[in-house]
Design an enzyme around this catalytic site. Structure first.
Site, mmCIF file in Angstrom:
data_model
loop_
_atom_site.group_PDB
_atom_site.id
_atom_site.type_symbol
_atom_site.label_atom_id
_atom_site.label_comp_id
_atom_site.label_asym_id
_atom_site.label_seq_id
_atom_site.Cartn_x
_atom_site.Cartn_y
_atom_site.Cartn_z
ATOM 1 N N ALA A 1 0.860 -1.180 0.000
ATOM 2 C CA ALA A 1 0.000 0.000 0.000
ATOM 3 C C ALA A 1 0.895 1.228 0.000
ATOM 4 C CB ALA A 1 -0.902 -0.024 1.223
ATOM 5 N N GLY B 1 0.713 -5.010 1.108
ATOM 6 C CA GLY B 1 -0.488 -5.169 0.292
ATOM 7 C C GLY B 1 -0.258 -5.953 -0.985
ATOM 8 N N GLU C 1 -0.431 -9.485 0.023
ATOM 9 C CA GLU C 1 -1.847 -9.727 0.334
ATOM 10 C C GLU C 1 -2.686 -9.847 -0.942
ATOM 11 O OE1 GLU C 1 -1.672 -6.335 2.973
ATOM 12 O OE2 GLU C 1 -2.316 -7.588 4.642
ATOM 13 N N GLU D 1 4.818 -4.604 7.583
ATOM 14 C CA GLU D 1 3.989 -3.584 8.229
ATOM 15 C C GLU D 1 4.429 -3.203 9.634
ATOM 16 O OE1 GLU D 1 2.753 -6.021 6.336
ATOM 17 O OE2 GLU D 1 1.088 -5.276 5.116
HETATM 18 C C1 HXC Z 1 4.901 4.325 -1.706
HETATM 19 C C2 HXC Z 1 6.692 3.306 -2.691
HETATM 20 C C3 HXC Z 1 6.385 2.088 -2.040
HETATM 21 C C4 HXC Z 1 5.252 2.062 -1.201
HETATM 22 C C5 HXC Z 1 8.161 1.800 -3.235
HETATM 23 N N1 HXC Z 1 7.801 3.076 -3.414
HETATM 24 N N2 HXC Z 1 7.325 1.177 -2.402
HETATM 25 N N3 HXC Z 1 5.959 4.418 -2.518
HETATM 26 N N4 HXC Z 1 4.549 3.203 -1.061
HETATM 27 N N5 HXC Z 1 4.865 0.952 -0.587
HETATM 28 C C6 HXC Z 1 8.471 4.090 -4.243
HETATM 29 C C7 HXC Z 1 9.703 4.662 -3.566
HETATM 30 O O1 HXC Z 1 9.336 5.653 -2.633
HETATM 31 C C8 HXC Z 1 10.456 5.216 -4.749
HETATM 32 O O2 HXC Z 1 9.876 6.431 -5.126
HETATM 33 C C9 HXC Z 1 10.146 4.188 -5.848
HETATM 34 O O3 HXC Z 1 8.958 3.495 -5.428
HETATM 35 C C10 HXC Z 1 11.263 3.174 -6.017
HETATM 36 O O4 HXC Z 1 11.513 2.578 -4.761
HETATM 37 P P1 HXC Z 1 12.970 2.519 -4.087
HETATM 38 O O5 HXC Z 1 12.770 2.373 -2.624
HETATM 39 O O6 HXC Z 1 13.819 3.643 -4.559
HETATM 40 O O7 HXC Z 1 13.526 1.170 -4.722
HETATM 41 P P2 HXC Z 1 14.538 0.126 -4.059
HETATM 42 O O8 HXC Z 1 15.646 0.843 -3.368
HETATM 43 O O9 HXC Z 1 14.874 -0.827 -5.136
HETATM 44 O O10 HXC Z 1 13.688 -0.635 -2.947
HETATM 45 C C11 HXC Z 1 12.600 -1.415 -3.323
HETATM 46 C C12 HXC Z 1 11.778 -1.775 -2.039
HETATM 47 C C13 HXC Z 1 11.446 -0.464 -1.295
HETATM 48 C C14 HXC Z 1 12.606 -2.709 -1.162
HETATM 49 C C15 HXC Z 1 10.515 -2.501 -2.499
HETATM 50 O O11 HXC Z 1 10.857 0.468 -2.226
HETATM 51 C C16 HXC Z 1 10.513 -0.648 -0.151
HETATM 52 O O12 HXC Z 1 10.895 -1.135 0.918
HETATM 53 N N6 HXC Z 1 9.241 -0.256 -0.331
HETATM 54 C C17 HXC Z 1 8.264 -0.297 0.712
HETATM 55 C C18 HXC Z 1 7.801 -1.707 0.911
HETATM 56 C C19 HXC Z 1 6.795 -1.800 2.042
HETATM 57 O O13 HXC Z 1 7.108 -1.482 3.193
HETATM 58 N N7 HXC Z 1 5.562 -2.237 1.731
HETATM 59 C C20 HXC Z 1 4.518 -2.379 2.699
HETATM 60 C C21 HXC Z 1 3.735 -1.101 2.798
HETATM 61 S S1 HXC Z 1 2.521 -1.197 4.076
HETATM 62 P P3 HXC Z 1 10.794 7.709 -5.465
HETATM 63 O O14 HXC Z 1 9.778 8.785 -5.705
HETATM 64 O O15 HXC Z 1 11.671 7.930 -4.300
HETATM 65 O O16 HXC Z 1 11.538 7.289 -6.711
HETATM 66 C C22 HXC Z 1 1.269 -2.061 3.387
HETATM 67 C C23 HXC Z 1 0.038 -2.169 4.249
HETATM 68 C C24 HXC Z 1 -1.075 -2.903 3.564
HETATM 69 O O17 HXC Z 1 1.328 -2.563 2.320
HETATM 70 C C25 HXC Z 1 -2.358 -2.794 4.364
HETATM 71 C C26 HXC Z 1 -2.938 -1.425 4.375
HETATM 72 C C27 HXC Z 1 -4.255 -1.360 5.077
#
Ligand code: HXC
Length: 257
Positions: free
Chosen positions: A63, A108, A111, A131
């Site tokens: 998400a 997400g 999920e 999360e």
């Molecule tokens: C918003 C995201 C994102 C996310 C990646 N991006 N994941 N933006 N939400 N979940 C964006 C980054 O900010 C970045 O934007 C671009 O995508 C590329 O990502 P990088 O981080 O630069 O790439 P990399 O270094 O290769 O790392 C990849 C990654 C990392 C390991 C996947 O992006 C990451 O850890 N993402 C978050 C993963 C996460 O925590 N997901 C769970 C979210 S909570 P810019 O603009 O900087 O280029 C969730 C809750 C669900 O899902 C339930 C809700 C009710």
């Protein structure tokens, strides 16, 4: 639809989450587009769906953290419900859905893949529920579906410790059915979807219903429910043709319904 592509090819359709610059992260707009695409699937024609992510790097990286960062409790709950309602709609669609997991399936994204019937993964796929490291629980069904799909202790480790797993572990724990080199993933997903689509549609739908609804029941109720799904196939053109073809030692005609 802006962030979600829909490409029907005969009886199979491919849905692509297409927000590549954010690794296909799910913000409200993406979720709404996905919802509309799912609502628009022509269930008279399409017999199997594939869901994948745009690009080579990510299925769905979760998400959208930027959007979630300022939510109130009530808004957080509403956001969780929005995703849950869509993922449940996918899970309970009458036709099978295959997730072609082509990279990061985090939060997400993991999920979403788990709301599909079958997961196929590329060798570079990573599954995880990060999360609690962000100060929240999984919120699109992760605590429930992960714990049902893989051993409970493994699910708890992923959910408590934010332990990501690679495709090979996902395969050995049964989270995915098979792992392919990246360029072979979509051909494999299309091949499997084609095999499903070639089988008798009422029988495939009744099988999905029997498995999914039956898993929520005790065994006596579940086998009685299966008997209803089984009985429901009889007198269909496909049942008549499928059995006649066997008895006449010939290949069956394409199934119609
Ligand atoms: C918003 C995201 C994102 C996310 C990646 N991006 N994941 N933006 N939400 N979940 C964006 C980054 O900010 C970045 O934007 C671009 O995508 C590329 O990502 P990088 O981080 O630069 O790439 P990399 O270094 O290769 O790392 C990849 C990654 C990392 C390991 C996947 O992006 C990451 O850890 N993402 C978050 C993963 C996460 O925590 N997901 C769970 C979210 S909570 P810019 O603009 O900087 O280029 C969730 C809750 C669900 O899902 C339930 C809700 C009710």
């Amino acid at each position: 639809m802006g962030f979600v592509k829909y490409e029907p090819q005969g009886a199979v359709a491919v849905i692509t989450i297409d927000r590549e610059k954010a690794l296909n992260a799910l913000n409200s707009e993406v979720l709404e587009d996905l919802d509309k695409v799912i609502d628009g699937v022509d269930l008279d024609t399409i017999r199997c769906l594939i869901i994948t992510g745009a690009g080579q790097k990510s299925f769905v990286a979760g998400a959208d953290i930027g959007e979630m960062s300022s939510l109130t409790q009530a808004e957080g709950e509403a956001f969780g419900k929005k995703g849950n309602d869509i993922f449940r709609k996918i899970e309970t669609l009458p036709i099978p859905v295959i997730a072609a997991v082509n990279g990061f399936a985090l939060g997400g994204g993991c999920e979403l893949s788990m709301s599909c019937d079958i997961r196929l993964a590329s060798e570079n796929a990573t599954f995880g529920q990060p999360e609690v490291g962000l100060g929240i629980t999984a919120g699109f069904g992760g605590t429930q579906r992960l714990a049902r799909l893989i051993p409970t202790g493994k699910a708890k480790e992923m959910l408590y410790a934010c332990t990501n797993i690679k495709a090979a572990d996902a395969l050995s724990w049964g989270l995915v059915n098979a792992v392919y080199p990246a360029d072979e993933l979509m051909p494999a997903a299309l091949k499997l979807a084609g095999k499903i689509a070639n089988n008798a549609p009422i029988a495939v739908r009744n099988t999905k219903k029997a498995i999914n609804d039956g898993l929520e029941m005790g065994m006596d109720d579940a086998i009685a429910f299966e008997a209803k799904q089984f009985g429901g196939c009889f007198e269909s053109a496909d049942q008549k043709e499928g059995m006649a073809a066997f008895l006449e030692k010939r290949k069956h005609e394409p199934f119609q319904n």
